[in-house]
Scaffold this motif. Structure first.
Motif, PDB file in Angstrom:
ATOM      1  N   PRO A  20       0.826  -1.210   0.000  1.00  0.00           N
ATOM      2  CA  PRO A  20       0.000   0.000   0.000  1.00  0.00           C
ATOM      3  C   PRO A  20       0.861   1.261   0.000  1.00  0.00           C
ATOM      4  CG  PRO A  20      -0.037  -1.062   2.150  1.00  0.00           C
ATOM      5  CD  PRO A  20       0.704  -1.968   1.230  1.00  0.00           C
ATOM      6  N   LEU A  21       0.326   2.298  -0.594  1.00  0.00           N
ATOM      7  CA  LEU A  21       1.021   3.581  -0.606  1.00  0.00           C
ATOM      8  C   LEU A  21       0.969   4.222   0.778  1.00  0.00           C
ATOM      9  CD1 LEU A  21      -0.239   5.098  -3.949  1.00  0.00           C
ATOM     10  CD2 LEU A  21       2.061   4.311  -3.435  1.00  0.00           C
ATOM     11  N   PRO A  22       1.962   5.022   1.109  1.00  0.00           N
ATOM     12  CA  PRO A  22       1.919   5.728   2.389  1.00  0.00           C
ATOM     13  C   PRO A  22       0.725   6.685   2.438  1.00  0.00           C
ATOM     14  CG  PRO A  22       4.084   5.955   1.365  1.00  0.00           C
ATOM     15  CD  PRO A  22       3.189   5.264   0.389  1.00  0.00           C
ATOM     16  N   PRO A  23       0.181   6.934   3.615  1.00  0.00           N
ATOM     17  CA  PRO A  23      -0.996   7.809   3.709  1.00  0.00           C
ATOM     18  C   PRO A  23      -0.729   9.235   3.238  1.00  0.00           C
ATOM     19  CG  PRO A  23      -0.375   6.943   5.881  1.00  0.00           C
ATOM     20  CD  PRO A  23       0.567   6.381   4.897  1.00  0.00           C
ATOM     21  N   ASP A  24       0.490   9.698   3.342  1.00  0.00           N
ATOM     22  CA  ASP A  24       0.793  11.066   2.928  1.00  0.00           C
ATOM     23  C   ASP A  24       0.996  11.209   1.426  1.00  0.00           C
ATOM     24  OD1 ASP A  24       0.660  11.983   5.514  1.00  0.00           O
ATOM     25  OD2 ASP A  24       2.809  11.722   5.887  1.00  0.00           O
ATOM     26  N   MET A  25       0.914  10.120   0.696  1.00  0.00           N
ATOM     27  CA  MET A  25       1.169  10.157  -0.746  1.00  0.00           C
ATOM     28  C   MET A  25       0.187  11.083  -1.464  1.00  0.00           C
ATOM     29  SD  MET A  25       2.955   8.927  -3.220  1.00  0.00           S
ATOM     30  CE  MET A  25       2.838   8.785  -4.971  1.00  0.00           C
ATOM     31  N   VAL A  26      -1.076  10.957  -1.169  1.00  0.00           N
ATOM     32  CA  VAL A  26      -2.083  11.776  -1.847  1.00  0.00           C
ATOM     33  C   VAL A  26      -1.959  13.240  -1.414  1.00  0.00           C
ATOM     34  CG1 VAL A  26      -4.559  12.114  -2.173  1.00  0.00           C
ATOM     35  CG2 VAL A  26      -3.619   9.812  -2.058  1.00  0.00           C
ATOM     36  N   ARG A  27      -1.646  13.449  -0.163  1.00  0.00           N
ATOM     37  CA  ARG A  27      -1.511  14.819   0.340  1.00  0.00           C
ATOM     38  C   ARG A  27      -0.299  15.509  -0.282  1.00  0.00           C
ATOM     39  NH1 ARG A  27       1.324  17.290   4.283  1.00  0.00           N
ATOM     40  NH2 ARG A  27       2.152  15.354   5.120  1.00  0.00           N
ATOM     41  N   LEU A  28       0.816  14.784  -0.413  1.00  0.00           N
ATOM     42  CA  LEU A  28       2.036  15.382  -0.940  1.00  0.00           C
ATOM     43  C   LEU A  28       2.054  15.438  -2.461  1.00  0.00           C
ATOM     44  CD1 LEU A  28       4.614  13.726   1.468  1.00  0.00           C
ATOM     45  CD2 LEU A  28       3.769  16.072   1.513  1.00  0.00           C
ATOM     46  N   HIS A  29       1.390  14.485  -3.105  1.00  0.00           N
ATOM     47  CA  HIS A  29       1.366  14.428  -4.568  1.00  0.00           C
ATOM     48  C   HIS A  29      -0.082  14.303  -5.054  1.00  0.00           C
ATOM     49  CE1 HIS A  29       5.682  13.829  -4.503  1.00  0.00           C
ATOM     50  NE2 HIS A  29       5.507  12.903  -3.574  1.00  0.00           N
ATOM     51  N   PRO A  30      -0.844  15.394  -5.048  1.00  0.00           N
ATOM     52  CA  PRO A  30      -2.257  15.303  -5.440  1.00  0.00           C
ATOM     53  C   PRO A  30      -2.454  15.044  -6.933  1.00  0.00           C
ATOM     54  CG  PRO A  30      -1.656  17.580  -5.018  1.00  0.00           C
ATOM     55  CD  PRO A  30      -0.465  16.735  -4.641  1.00  0.00           C
ATOM     56  N   ASP A  31      -1.434  15.277  -7.742  1.00  0.00           N
ATOM     57  CA  ASP A  31      -1.595  15.100  -9.187  1.00  0.00           C
ATOM     58  C   ASP A  31      -1.349  13.665  -9.638  1.00  0.00           C
ATOM     59  OD1 ASP A  31       1.043  15.332  -8.446  1.00  0.00           O
ATOM     60  OD2 ASP A  31       1.674  16.205 -10.343  1.00  0.00           O
ATOM     61  N   VAL A  32      -1.026  12.783  -8.723  1.00  0.00           N
ATOM     62  CA  VAL A  32      -0.764  11.391  -9.080  1.00  0.00           C
ATOM     63  C   VAL A  32      -2.071  10.716  -9.473  1.00  0.00           C
ATOM     64  CG1 VAL A  32       0.020   9.162  -8.190  1.00  0.00           C
ATOM     65  CG2 VAL A  32       1.250  11.240  -7.591  1.00  0.00           C
ATOM     66  N   ALA A  33      -2.008   9.948 -10.556  1.00  0.00           N
ATOM     67  CA  ALA A  33      -3.198   9.229 -11.015  1.00  0.00           C
ATOM     68  C   ALA A  33      -3.596   8.189  -9.978  1.00  0.00           C
ATOM     69  CB  ALA A  33      -2.914   8.566 -12.348  1.00  0.00           C
ATOM     70  N   GLU A  34      -4.848   7.831 -10.000  1.00  0.00           N
ATOM     71  CA  GLU A  34      -5.337   6.844  -9.039  1.00  0.00           C
ATOM     72  C   GLU A  34      -5.837   5.615  -9.766  1.00  0.00           C
ATOM     73  OE1 GLU A  34      -8.179   8.351  -6.306  1.00  0.00           O
ATOM     74  OE2 GLU A  34      -7.012  10.122  -5.863  1.00  0.00           O
ATOM     75  N   GLY A  35      -6.001   4.567  -9.016  1.00  0.00           N
ATOM     76  CA  GLY A  35      -6.620   3.357  -9.535  1.00  0.00           C
ATOM     77  C   GLY A  35      -5.692   2.524 -10.386  1.00  0.00           C
ATOM     78  N   LEU A  36      -6.252   2.046 -11.494  1.00  0.00           N
ATOM     79  CA  LEU A  36      -5.550   1.110 -12.353  1.00  0.00           C
ATOM     80  C   LEU A  36      -4.306   1.721 -12.992  1.00  0.00           C
ATOM     81  CD1 LEU A  36      -5.794  -1.764 -13.335  1.00  0.00           C
ATOM     82  CD2 LEU A  36      -7.096  -0.916 -15.276  1.00  0.00           C
ATOM     83  N   GLU A  37      -4.378   2.972 -13.373  1.00  0.00           N
ATOM     84  CA  GLU A  37      -3.225   3.632 -13.992  1.00  0.00           C
ATOM     85  C   GLU A  37      -2.062   3.745 -13.006  1.00  0.00           C
ATOM     86  OE1 GLU A  37      -0.863   5.215 -16.774  1.00  0.00           O
ATOM     87  OE2 GLU A  37      -2.874   4.449 -17.144  1.00  0.00           O
ATOM     88  N   LEU A  38      -2.351   4.054 -11.757  1.00  0.00           N
ATOM     89  CA  LEU A  38      -1.309   4.152 -10.747  1.00  0.00           C
ATOM     90  C   LEU A  38      -0.685   2.788 -10.476  1.00  0.00           C
ATOM     91  CD1 LEU A  38       0.268   5.796  -8.686  1.00  0.00           C
ATOM     92  CD2 LEU A  38      -1.584   5.388  -7.060  1.00  0.00           C
ATOM     93  N   ASP A  39      -1.501   1.750 -10.401  1.00  0.00           N
ATOM     94  CA  ASP A  39      -0.965   0.406 -10.186  1.00  0.00           C
ATOM     95  C   ASP A  39      -0.085  -0.037 -11.359  1.00  0.00           C
ATOM     96  OD1 ASP A  39      -2.116   0.155  -7.731  1.00  0.00           O
ATOM     97  OD2 ASP A  39      -3.864  -0.964  -8.454  1.00  0.00           O
ATOM     98  N   ARG A  40      -0.500   0.274 -12.564  1.00  0.00           N
ATOM     99  CA  ARG A  40       0.299  -0.081 -13.741  1.00  0.00           C
ATOM    100  C   ARG A  40       1.635   0.672 -13.725  1.00  0.00           C
ATOM    101  NH1 ARG A  40      -3.249  -0.507 -18.387  1.00  0.00           N
ATOM    102  NH2 ARG A  40      -3.919   1.527 -17.645  1.00  0.00           N
TER     103      ARG A  40
END
Length: 126
Positions: free
Chosen positions: A66-86
């Motif tokens: 799993p990604l660290p909890p601060d990942m979304v807070r520090l990098h809000p432009d990161v894609a989510e879901g299937l694209e991020l896993d790929r």
């Protein structure tokens, strides 16, 4: 350093560490030839060659940590879901391939040094 590339992926870490140990043995056998190295060097070489496909197979079967909890807070432009896993899986695969490429460079350099020493011995004795 190889183990830092695969946090939370114990099986891949074990295979990466084992391939590093096998490469260390190969370099030692190439640097300090002995009677046993003629028998053990091909065995270790085949073990190292088999470790890449095996590690890639285990990497595909293992789940991403799993990604660290601060990942979304520090990098809000990161894609989510299937694209991020790929993206994460391809990055992890790239880390594994770069580790194996570095190991291959080390083995080839040790082989080059051994050939250079044997050629120097041959020319000095002739």
């Amino acid at each position: 350093m190889t183990l830092e590339f695969f946090p939370g992926m114990f099986q891949v870490q074990v295979l990466a560490a084992a391939s590093c140990v096998v490469v260390a043995f190969i370099v030692v056998f190439l640097s300090v030839p002995s009677k046993g190295s003629a028998v053990l060097l091909p065995i270790f070489g085949l073990a190292w060659l088999a470790s890449l496909p095996l590690a890639l197979f285990v990497l595909e079967l293992s789940s991403l940590p799993p990604l660290p909890p601060d990942m979304v807070r520090l990098h809000p432009d990161v894609a989510e879901g299937l694209e991020l896993d790929r993206l994460r899986r391809s990055t992890t695969r790239m880390y594994l391939m770069s580790s194996m490429a570095a190991q291959a460079l080390m083995v080839s350099f040790a082989g080059k040094l051994r050939l250079g020493r044997s050629h120097a011995r041959r020319t000095s004795s002739a």
